[in-house]
Design a protein around this motif. Structure first.
Motif, PDB file in Angstrom:
ATOM      1  N   GLY A 177      33.283   2.974  55.929  1.00  0.00           N
ATOM      2  CA  GLY A 177      33.548   1.607  56.369  1.00  0.00           C
ATOM      3  C   GLY A 177      34.302   0.798  55.638  1.00  0.00           C
ATOM      4  N   MET A 178      35.006   1.413  54.618  1.00  0.00           N
ATOM      5  CA  MET A 178      35.820   0.384  53.589  1.00  0.00           C
ATOM      6  C   MET A 178      37.212  -0.191  54.282  1.00  0.00           C
ATOM      7  SD  MET A 178      34.895   2.910  50.472  1.00  0.00           S
ATOM      8  CE  MET A 178      35.511   1.744  49.140  1.00  0.00           C
ATOM      9  N   GLU A 179      37.469  -1.330  53.690  1.00  0.00           N
ATOM     10  CA  GLU A 179      38.707  -1.817  54.268  1.00  0.00           C
ATOM     11  C   GLU A 179      39.742  -1.636  53.200  1.00  0.00           C
ATOM     12  OE1 GLU A 179      40.364  -6.326  55.648  1.00  0.00           O
ATOM     13  OE2 GLU A 179      38.485  -5.987  55.156  1.00  0.00           O
ATOM     14  N   VAL A 180      41.059  -1.107  53.827  1.00  0.00           N
ATOM     15  CA  VAL A 180      42.158  -0.811  52.917  1.00  0.00           C
ATOM     16  C   VAL A 180      43.119  -1.988  53.076  1.00  0.00           C
ATOM     17  CG1 VAL A 180      44.146   0.591  52.749  1.00  0.00           C
ATOM     18  CG2 VAL A 180      42.143   1.638  53.456  1.00  0.00           C
ATOM     19  N   LEU A 181      42.963  -2.719  52.149  1.00  0.00           N
ATOM     20  CA  LEU A 181      44.037  -3.969  51.918  1.00  0.00           C
ATOM     21  C   LEU A 181      45.496  -3.692  51.767  1.00  0.00           C
ATOM     22  CD1 LEU A 181      41.664  -6.043  49.513  1.00  0.00           C
ATOM     23  CD2 LEU A 181      41.545  -6.055  51.838  1.00  0.00           C
ATOM     24  N   GLN A 182      45.811  -2.742  50.957  1.00  0.00           N
ATOM     25  CA  GLN A 182      47.324  -2.233  50.714  1.00  0.00           C
ATOM     26  C   GLN A 182      47.304  -0.881  50.575  1.00  0.00           C
ATOM     27  OE1 GLN A 182      49.112  -4.288  47.312  1.00  0.00           O
ATOM     28  NE2 GLN A 182      47.584  -5.441  47.150  1.00  0.00           N
ATOM     29  N   GLY A 183      48.365  -0.158  51.088  1.00  0.00           N
ATOM     30  CA  GLY A 183      48.780   1.314  51.064  1.00  0.00           C
ATOM     31  C   GLY A 183      47.722   1.861  52.274  1.00  0.00           C
ATOM     32  N   ARG A 184      47.366   3.228  51.769  1.00  0.00           N
ATOM     33  CA  ARG A 184      46.550   3.948  52.751  1.00  0.00           C
ATOM     34  C   ARG A 184      45.308   4.604  51.960  1.00  0.00           C
ATOM     35  NH1 ARG A 184      47.871   9.031  51.105  1.00  0.00           N
ATOM     36  NH2 ARG A 184      49.816   9.402  49.737  1.00  0.00           N
ATOM     37  N   SER A 185      44.536   5.265  52.712  1.00  0.00           N
ATOM     38  CA  SER A 185      43.515   6.178  52.182  1.00  0.00           C
ATOM     39  C   SER A 185      44.067   7.373  52.008  1.00  0.00           C
ATOM     40  CB  SER A 185      42.409   6.222  53.219  1.00  0.00           C
ATOM     41  OG  SER A 185      42.878   6.750  54.272  1.00  0.00           O
ATOM     42  N   PHE A 186      43.264   8.382  51.589  1.00  0.00           N
ATOM     43  CA  PHE A 186      43.645   9.689  51.152  1.00  0.00           C
ATOM     44  C   PHE A 186      43.930  10.479  52.459  1.00  0.00           C
ATOM     45  CE2 PHE A 186      40.878   8.872  47.413  1.00  0.00           C
ATOM     46  CZ  PHE A 186      42.046   8.717  46.366  1.00  0.00           C
ATOM     47  N   THR A 187      44.783  11.170  52.351  1.00  0.00           N
ATOM     48  CA  THR A 187      45.115  12.008  53.851  1.00  0.00           C
ATOM     49  C   THR A 187      45.726  13.591  53.323  1.00  0.00           C
ATOM     50  OG1 THR A 187      46.616  12.204  55.487  1.00  0.00           O
ATOM     51  CG2 THR A 187      47.507  10.943  53.802  1.00  0.00           C
ATOM     52  N   GLU A 188      45.261  14.457  53.942  1.00  0.00           N
ATOM     53  CA  GLU A 188      45.597  15.881  53.567  1.00  0.00           C
ATOM     54  C   GLU A 188      47.342  16.133  53.919  1.00  0.00           C
ATOM     55  OE1 GLU A 188      42.458  18.962  54.397  1.00  0.00           O
ATOM     56  OE2 GLU A 188      42.021  17.270  56.146  1.00  0.00           O
ATOM     57  N   THR A 189      47.617  15.062  54.438  1.00  0.00           N
ATOM     58  CA  THR A 189      49.186  15.268  54.906  1.00  0.00           C
ATOM     59  C   THR A 189      50.190  14.963  53.679  1.00  0.00           C
ATOM     60  OG1 THR A 189      48.746  13.958  56.999  1.00  0.00           O
ATOM     61  CG2 THR A 189      51.055  14.196  56.234  1.00  0.00           C
ATOM     62  N   PHE A 190      49.463  14.333  52.661  1.00  0.00           N
ATOM     63  CA  PHE A 190      50.125  14.457  51.262  1.00  0.00           C
ATOM     64  C   PHE A 190      49.417  15.430  50.502  1.00  0.00           C
ATOM     65  CE2 PHE A 190      51.209  10.620  53.535  1.00  0.00           C
ATOM     66  CZ  PHE A 190      52.401  10.311  53.218  1.00  0.00           C
ATOM     67  N   ALA A 191      50.042  16.392  50.038  1.00  0.00           N
ATOM     68  CA  ALA A 191      49.418  17.283  49.287  1.00  0.00           C
ATOM     69  C   ALA A 191      49.032  16.848  47.618  1.00  0.00           C
ATOM     70  CB  ALA A 191      50.502  18.478  48.843  1.00  0.00           C
ATOM     71  N   ALA A 192      49.970  15.822  47.316  1.00  0.00           N
ATOM     72  CA  ALA A 192      49.786  15.192  45.974  1.00  0.00           C
ATOM     73  C   ALA A 192      48.521  14.304  45.860  1.00  0.00           C
ATOM     74  CB  ALA A 192      51.082  14.424  45.528  1.00  0.00           C
TER      75      ALA A 192
END
Length: 790
Positions: A530-545
């Motif tokens: 339940g953490m708040e993302v202030l900028q950018g995004r969280s990790f996702t499998e969409t981006f392999a990097a």
């Protein structure tokens, strides 16, 4: 003697007995507070004191940029032993931060505290085993368990003697098998705790890259210059260890060693919180204050009743009793009442032990019947008798028999200033207690309900140990659990709130290197917590990097490195270049006492810790049925460790970080109730005495036309002045003390004026209801009854 005079005499006898009962009851409450405090203090200050090596054992830790850790590279112990002859013993302890089942042919049990140690640790910390010499260095290993664990594993064997037995860890298919060689003898309280402890002559040698955490203890020769030894160990660390043996503690490679004596490790370790130390001192002071309040009550009531004993004193002096003899007689009465009150308080604590133990959350049975607390109680009774009885004895024994027997003796006006001073002091202490309790409660409510930067509600920590460093290995496990309708998210991490701490590493950004925490996580970690993302995004499998070099940082990391636009920036740590994909709000995952440190989250576990912490977010209202379903299917879900399903709610685990503060709140509430009760007794007794000596005055005023409300105000004017004066002194004092206590928190409430106003109003109401009954009764009394003998 007519019937009316008999009634008056009987009332006086009852009033005298009532005052005596109040004396003893007030003292008993004070002694009860003393016993409760010192049962806790004796327990908390007894850790390892029984050890003959107590004064010569030190923990060697590392410090860097104001931070401390108790973990050291294993090679440091080897170097100290080889180069420093003033160190007679060196030992390492490694702990396994997992809860594992130990399984035998006859039983099984869960072990929460499993350690491995050098054999020298057994000698240093006084570990003994039934039928086995723990100092035999020829043994390749010596695996011991506590008697409680032994009874669970081997119910058919006596713990004193049994042959080495084979057990399995985790499950019978795990491949982890160990021989148990015996059971340890019961030990008194120690900083070295364990359910199972496995000894080796040489636990780790000086292996480079060892990922396990080690504590290093040394035992020095008596009389060793510790300051000089500290300098030598620092030199050994910098020259031979710091640049070659770092994985777990790599952030400290540029730091220093420090020595922490064994006597400080329980209450105020340099690498941890000193809340325990503050609690011990707070309870010692509070118990002393409570006892002082009870003594003040005693002295006040004895002086108040002085004129009732005037004729007795006068007659004794006429018949030749000396002033010293009278003083000793009065001191004897004081001592008797103090000892009686102390005995009653001890009986009260023993009878109410179960309820008090649940409320105060510590083991009263540890020393409630021991000789140590008995001597402390007798000493407290003697000091209380001396302090509270010496002034009344001097005053009472100093009366002049001629004035007494002439019938013009009156002491109330001469001792009023002293009685009022003591009553003012009682109100000051009560006000400080009430203010402290209100603000302490608000601070702890802020901890319980305030913004933590994450939401632990409905998050379950599954305690089954799994090594999940590779996201590809975790995906089938995650997908299986997430298929249950009550599950929102599933993730894994190297650290969990209230559990294993994050690894402290060094990170670089634009040629600037600073220490930061690193937590390796899996996908959906941000959502699960339940953490708040202030900028950018969280990790996702969409981006392999993201799996290879993605990183999320917290606000403090961005501020520490002066990052204006962190998204897309590269930071380097653990010999890996990470690219920042998001910034999250600071999370107080290590509690409210510690400032949030710069933190890096990554999927790639490049910094050495294992992802063993499984976290599951459950949908509201479905926790019970979801956990039942998981437990039913767990063996097929977790083939590595599926025999048992063990879990804990994260909010409860997190609350354990502030368990000592919760304990202080309970203790402070108990002492506040005691202080208020004692102050009420003092006020009630003094108001009763004031009413009795002013009865005729009030009757005359009533005959002359004074109303009930005027008489009520007249009777209570002195107490109102005392209350206002007490507030003027107590509120600034309470603010200073509360501000000192709040300073231990990195995140704290703002102290505002209305909090003290509320405390003052509460105290005023308590005081009003304490004196109201007697004052109204005296104001409404028939003046004829008190004036008929004039």
């Amino acid at each position: 003697m007519n019937l009316n005079n008999l009634k008056i005499a009987w009332r006086n006898v009852l009033r005298t007995k009532l005052f005596t009962a109040f004396n003893i009851l007030g003292l008993a409450l004070g002694f009860a507070g003393f016993i409760l405090a010192y049962l806790y203090i004796n327990r908390e200050t007894s850790y390892d004191r029984w050890n003959p090596n107590y004064d010569n054992i030190y923990l060697v830790g590392l410090s860097y940029q104001g931070q401390y850790t108790d973990l050291t590279p294993p090679a440091l112990a080897t170097a100290i032993k080889a180069k420093l002859p003033e160190v007679v013993e060196v030992g390492r302890v490694s702990y396994f931060p997992y809860e594992l089942p130990f399984i035998s042919d006859d039983g099984e049990t869960f072990v929460r505290d499993w350690k491995a140690a050098d054999l020298s640790i057994a000698k240093m910390f006084g570990v003994e085993a039934y039928g086995i010499s723990v100092t035999d260095t020829s043994l390749p290993e010596l695996n011991l368990i506590t008697p409680e664990i032994a009874k669970a594993l081997f119910p058919n064997d006596a713990v004193q003697v049994f042959e080495p037995r084979l057990i399995a860890l985790q499950n019978e298919q795990s491949g982890m098998y160990y021989h148990i060689h015996g059971a340890t003898r019961p030990r008194r309280l120690s900083n070295l705790t364990y359910d199972a402890i496995f000894f080796k002559p040489d636990l780790a040698g000086d292996k480079e890259g060892d990922p396990l955490p080690y504590q290093t203890y040394i035992q020095v020769k008596p009389g060793t210059d510790i300051a000089l030894l500290d300098k030598k160990i620092k030199q050994v660390y910098k020259q031979e260890i710091s640049q070659h043996h770092h994985v777990v503690t790599s952030a400290f490679a540029k730091g220093d060693t420090y020595l922490d004596p064994l006597k400080d490790l329980h209450l105020r370790p340099q690498h941890g919180s000193n809340t325990g130390y503050i609690t011990v001192w707070a309870l010692a002071i509070l118990s002393g204050v409570i006892l002082l309040l009870a003594g003040i009550n005693f002295a006040n009531l004895m002086i108040a009743q002085a004129n009732k004993r005037a004729k007795e004193i006068g007659l004794k002096k006429v018949f030749g009793v000396s002033r010293v003899g009278l003083a000793l007689q009065f001191m004897g009465e004081v001592v008797f009442q103090c000892v009686l009150a102390a005995g009653l308080s001890w009986l009260f604590v023993l009878l109410c032990g179960n309820a008090l133990q649940k409320w105060l959350n510590y083991d009263l049975a540890f020393s409630a019947l021991g000789g140590h607390i008995a001597w402390q109680l007798l000493l407290a009774a003697a000091v209380t008798a001396l302090v509270s009885g010496i002034y009344p004895s001097v005053v009472l024994s100093g009366y002049h028999p001629v004035n007494i027997l002439k019938g013009n003796f009156q002491t109330s006006h001469r001792t009023a200033w002293f009685r009022h001073t003591l009553l003012t002091f009682q109100f000051i202490i009560a006000m400080v207690f009430i203010s402290g309790m209100l603000i302490l409660n608000r601070q702890l409510n802020y901890i319980r309900d305030g913004d933590k930067g994450f939401d632990p509600a409905q998050v379950v920590y599954i305690k089954n140990a799994m090594l999940l460093n590779n996201p590809a290995d975790f995906k089938p496990f995650r997908d299986r659990i997430q298929s249950y309708p009550g599950i929102e998210y599933v993730t894994a991490a190297t650290s969990v709130p209230g559990g294993i701490g994050p690894a402290e590493k060094e990170f670089e950004y634009v040629n600037e290197a600073r220490k930061a925490d690193h937590i390796a996580v899996d996908f959906d970690y941000v959502q699960t917590m339940g953490m708040e993302v202030l900028q950018g995004r969280s990790f996702t499998e969409t981006f392999a990097a993201d799996s290879a070099k993605g990183a999320i940082i917290n606000e403090t990391f961005a501020k520490t490195f002066g990052m204006q636009n962190p998204i897309g920036q590269t930071i380097r740590g653990c010999e890996t270049d990470f690219q920042i994909v998001g910034v999250v709000k600071d999370s107080k995952m290590e509690g409210f006492e510690r400032l949030v440190r710069p933190t890096v989250y990554s999927i790639n576990n490049a910094c050495g810790q294992f992802k063993t912490e499984i976290l599951v977010k459950i949908k509201p209202g479905t926790a019970r049925q979801t956990l039942v379903a998981l437990e039913k299917d767990w063996k097929s879900i977790n083939r590595l460790d599926g025999e048992h399903f063990r879990y804990e709610f994260v909010d409860r685990k997190y609350a354990a970080l502030h368990a000592q503060q919760e304990q202080l709140e309970s203790a402070f509430s108990a002492f506040t109730i005691l202080s208020i009760s004692i102050a009420m007794m003092g006020l009630f007794s003094m108001s009763a005495y004031s009413v009795s000596i002013r009865q005729k005055e009030m009757s005359i005023r009533k005959v002359l036309g004074a109303s009930v409300s005027q008489l009520f105000l007249q009777l209570n004017k002195p107490f109102l002045r005392i209350f206002l004066l007490a507030n003027l002194i107590a509120l600034p004092l309470a603010y200073l003390l509360i501000d000192r206590w709040l300073a231990i928190f990195a995140y704290r409430i703002a102290v505002q004026w209305w909090m003290f106003a509320l405390a003052g109003c509460s105290a005023l109401l308590i005081a009003f209801f304490t004196v109201a009954y007697q004052s109204v009764r005296a104001a409404r009394a028939n003046p004829v009854e008190s004036l008929r003998d004039e």
